[in-house]
Design an enzyme around this catalytic site. Sequence first.
Site, PDB file in Angstrom:
ATOM      1  N   GLU A   1       4.930  -4.678  11.729  1.00 53.52           N
ATOM      2  CA  GLU A   1       4.046  -3.860  11.628  1.00 53.52           C
ATOM      3  C   GLU A   1       2.856  -4.589  10.695  1.00 53.52           C
ATOM      4  OE1 GLU A   1       3.628  -0.859  12.775  1.00 53.52           O
ATOM      5  OE2 GLU A   1       5.719  -0.278  13.200  1.00 53.52           O
TER       6      GLU A   1
ATOM      7  N   VAL B   1      -1.325  -9.903   9.445  1.00 56.09           N
ATOM      8  CA  VAL B   1      -0.905 -10.716  10.580  1.00 56.09           C
ATOM      9  C   VAL B   1      -0.667 -12.055  10.349  1.00 56.09           C
ATOM     10  CG1 VAL B   1      -2.118 -11.439  12.938  1.00 56.09           C
ATOM     11  CG2 VAL B   1      -2.481  -8.997  12.148  1.00 56.09           C
TER      12      VAL B   1
ATOM     13  N   GLU C   1       7.694   2.215  14.573  1.00 61.82           N
ATOM     14  CA  GLU C   1       8.719   2.546  13.531  1.00 61.82           C
ATOM     15  C   GLU C   1       8.627   4.109  13.721  1.00 61.82           C
ATOM     16  OE1 GLU C   1       6.899   0.890   9.936  1.00 61.82           O
ATOM     17  OE2 GLU C   1       8.943   0.064   9.719  1.00 61.82           O
TER      18      GLU C   1
ATOM     19  N   ASN D   1       0.870  -1.318   0.011  1.00 60.43           N
ATOM     20  CA  ASN D   1      -0.122  -0.012   0.152  1.00 60.43           C
ATOM     21  C   ASN D   1       0.827   1.241  -0.046  1.00 60.43           C
ATOM     22  OD1 ASN D   1       0.833  -0.594   2.527  1.00 60.43           O
ATOM     23  ND2 ASN D   1      -1.053   0.049   3.539  1.00 60.43           N
TER      24      ASN D   1
ATOM     25  N   CYS E   1      -3.442   0.509   6.858  1.00 65.93           N
ATOM     26  CA  CYS E   1      -3.127  -0.606   8.128  1.00 65.93           C
ATOM     27  C   CYS E   1      -4.292   0.113   9.184  1.00 65.93           C
ATOM     28  CB  CYS E   1      -1.930  -0.795   8.670  1.00 65.93           C
ATOM     29  SG  CYS E   1      -0.945   0.577   8.513  1.00 65.93           S
TER      30      CYS E   1
HETATM   31  N1  LIG Z   1       1.130  -1.693  10.617  1.00 62.60           N
HETATM   32  C1  LIG Z   1       1.502  -1.149   9.367  1.00 62.60           C
HETATM   33  O1  LIG Z   1       2.393  -0.220   9.636  1.00 62.60           O
HETATM   34  C2  LIG Z   1       0.983  -1.656   8.151  1.00 62.60           C
HETATM   35  C3  LIG Z   1       1.271  -0.622   6.903  1.00 62.60           C
HETATM   36  C4  LIG Z   1       0.789  -1.132   5.765  1.00 62.60           C
HETATM   37  C5  LIG Z   1       0.068  -2.417   5.555  1.00 62.60           C
HETATM   38  N2  LIG Z   1      -0.175  -3.174   6.613  1.00 62.60           N
HETATM   39  C6  LIG Z   1      -0.754  -4.494   6.509  1.00 62.60           C
HETATM   40  O2  LIG Z   1      -0.232  -5.341   5.557  1.00 62.60           O
HETATM   41  C7  LIG Z   1      -1.553  -5.973   4.860  1.00 62.60           C
HETATM   42  C8  LIG Z   1      -1.361  -5.785   3.448  1.00 62.60           C
HETATM   43  O3  LIG Z   1      -0.282  -6.005   2.896  1.00 62.60           O
HETATM   44  P1  LIG Z   1       0.063  -7.281   1.999  1.00 62.60           P
HETATM   45  O4  LIG Z   1      -1.190  -8.017   1.375  1.00 62.60           O
HETATM   46  O5  LIG Z   1       1.136  -6.927   1.231  1.00 62.60           O
HETATM   47  O6  LIG Z   1       0.564  -8.307   3.411  1.00 62.60           O
HETATM   48  P2  LIG Z   1       1.223  -9.883   3.311  1.00 62.60           P
HETATM   49  O7  LIG Z   1       1.202 -10.111   4.602  1.00 62.60           O
HETATM   50  O8  LIG Z   1       0.396 -10.628   2.305  1.00 62.60           O
HETATM   51  O9  LIG Z   1       2.702  -9.339   2.464  1.00 62.60           O
HETATM   52  C9  LIG Z   1       3.575  -8.750   3.173  1.00 62.60           C
HETATM   53  C10 LIG Z   1       5.036  -8.902   2.751  1.00 62.60           C
HETATM   54  O10 LIG Z   1       5.338 -10.055   3.187  1.00 62.60           O
HETATM   55  C11 LIG Z   1       5.901 -11.082   2.271  1.00 62.60           C
HETATM   56  N3  LIG Z   1       5.796 -12.372   2.576  1.00 62.60           N
HETATM   57  C12 LIG Z   1       4.771 -13.386   2.403  1.00 62.60           C
HETATM   58  N4  LIG Z   1       5.089 -14.602   2.987  1.00 62.60           N
HETATM   59  C13 LIG Z   1       6.325 -14.317   3.646  1.00 62.60           C
HETATM   60  C14 LIG Z   1       6.989 -15.291   4.234  1.00 62.60           C
HETATM   61  N5  LIG Z   1       6.770 -16.559   4.495  1.00 62.60           N
HETATM   62  N6  LIG Z   1       8.362 -14.878   4.728  1.00 62.60           N
HETATM   63  C15 LIG Z   1       8.811 -13.557   4.511  1.00 62.60           C
HETATM   64  N7  LIG Z   1       8.047 -12.636   3.696  1.00 62.60           N
HETATM   65  C16 LIG Z   1       6.733 -12.980   3.339  1.00 62.60           C
HETATM   66  C17 LIG Z   1       5.138 -10.632   1.063  1.00 62.60           C
HETATM   67  O11 LIG Z   1       5.872 -11.051  -0.038  1.00 62.60           O
HETATM   68  C18 LIG Z   1       5.054  -9.105   1.010  1.00 62.60           C
HETATM   69  O12 LIG Z   1       6.326  -8.461   0.497  1.00 62.60           O
HETATM   70  C19 LIG Z   1      -2.593  -5.536   5.553  1.00 62.60           C
HETATM   71  O13 LIG Z   1      -2.886  -6.413   6.634  1.00 62.60           O
HETATM   72  C20 LIG Z   1      -2.188  -4.276   6.182  1.00 62.60           C
HETATM   73  O14 LIG Z   1      -3.066  -4.233   7.479  1.00 62.60           O
HETATM   74  C21 LIG Z   1       0.304  -2.867   7.964  1.00 62.60           C
END
Ligand SMILES: NC(=O)c1ccc[n+]([C@@H]2O[C@H](COP(=O)([O-])OP(=O)(O)OC[C@H]3O[C@@H](n4cnc5c(N)ncnc54)[C@H](O)[C@@H]3O)[C@@H](O)[C@H]2O)c1
Length: 513
Positions: A279, A259, A487, A182, A313
Amino acid sequence: MSAGGQPPDPRSISKAEKTGTTPAETEMTRPDAQPTASHFIDGAYVEDTGGDAIPVIYPATGETVATVHAATPAVVERALASAVRAQVEWAAMAPVARGRILRRAADLIRARNRELSVLETLDTGKPLQETLVADAMSGADALEYFGGLAADVTGATMQFGGDWAYTIRKPLGVCVGIGAWNYPTQIACWKAAPALATGNAMVFKPSETTPLCALKVAEILHEAGLPAGLFNVVQGRGPVGAALTTDARVAKVSLTGSVPTGRKVAAAAAGAMKHVTMELGGKSPILIFEDADMDDAVSGAINGNFYSSGQVCSNGTRVFVHESIAADFLARLTERVATATLGDPLDEAVNFGPMTTEAQLDIVLGHIARARAEGATVAAGGSRLDRPGFWIGPTILTDLTDDMACVREEIFGPVMSVLTFRDEAEALARANATDFGLSAGVFTRDLARAHRIAAALEAGTIWINQYNLTPAGMPFGGSKASGIGRENARMAMDHFTEAQTIYVGMGPVDSAY
Ligand SMILES: NC(=O)c1ccc[n+]([C@@H]2O[C@H](COP(=O)([O-])OP(=O)(O)OC[C@H]3O[C@@H](n4cnc5c(N)ncnc54)[C@H](O)[C@@H]3O)[C@@H](O)[C@H]2O)c1
């Protein structure tokens, strides 16, 4: 100059339109998005077409605008080896000199904000009106902030009456950053800035959905004087992230993601006792009391649900409104939401864009269908728009109960759940009845109540009479399932360093025999 340093590839796209109306005639030009190569390692672009091809799709039209390749094991190895090599000298450099490089990078980002914002828009589909202020600029703020703080990493001294001790903060070594889709520029900068300021190297893996922007961050950091190897970008899906997380040379993993991914990555890191910052997602509440400034409360709810088409998020997707003002709130909210301007995100008049992926749009539509089946009323939006790309308008759900899936689960799309409450204790209990704990908001003119509620809310960040603002000097992160660590702010410096304690004996040394 166009993104990727290649000649523009003009295509015609239609201009802004209000929700539900037809496109105007004006044509716009879309710049080329194809990067020089897929990865950035040891100070240079690197290609290896042996990895899976990953298409970059412009969400506003569904067209493929660039292609990158996932990192092969050889690419991952090059990235980690160069980071290990570069980190030793970087850690030995005067901190003020490290900071100067980061501050120079902040200036370069600001100077190129428009080019970077256009790329962010192509990567994510977020309106240029947003990306011009929220993405590269926020990244620059973090680089400037941590650049300034770099020279101020200090320990403590402790006196024991003669003997004494002191602590020094040491960099962790090679850190891995893993991003969500995002905020690709912002996430790369928020992780790189504190890591580099404190003397670490970083290997960053962007989301496979939005791989373009982090490459530009790497390019700019090196143009600002960052020695080769200290900020490497490798592309790929989960397995590349997992390979980085489990590599023995990596001291820390900072993940922004969902999560479920957070649980996997934290578990993998725990095996080797690595540091983590997580995060993660949320289902945050906004509490709107009867004495709130109604216009501010409506604005807060709009910003906290529909900015970036809801793909934030910290969004406050459970909006609890005092029952005495609920009808007025809903009337004003639906009236204002109807004025959202949808259209090509590159048109600066547009303030609402598509979902970043079709898969995410399908998830959002699934949640809305289930909410309808469970008895919810769709007060605005609610269905896919009949146009190319991944579009759904701002959606408002009412007639809800707390046990419905749309109220319990993170939707990560433009879907606001509006609920009502009778008194403060009830609102608080319902707001906290979730495993998530990322953020929360409270709108009231009663100062004592605002602070009482803020202290009682189980969330990492609370906004009073505001929502979703995250300046670099403010810690940001989640409690409960929403994350570990923070962060931004000074706290992030602690998360990228560890204390070493030195005990100083002033003699004599007593011994039993
Ligand atoms: N708290 C925050 O600061 C924050 C900010 C932005 C988004 N988010 C959260 O992110 C989510 C949306 O993003 P998304 O769909 O890209 O999330 P996601 O969890 O699908 O992927 C996040 C990242 O993790 C990687 N990944 C996936 N499996 C992995 C593994 N086994 N080991 C290491 N890396 C792995 C993915 O390739 C990607 O780069 C939502 O839940 C949102 O709330 C949180």
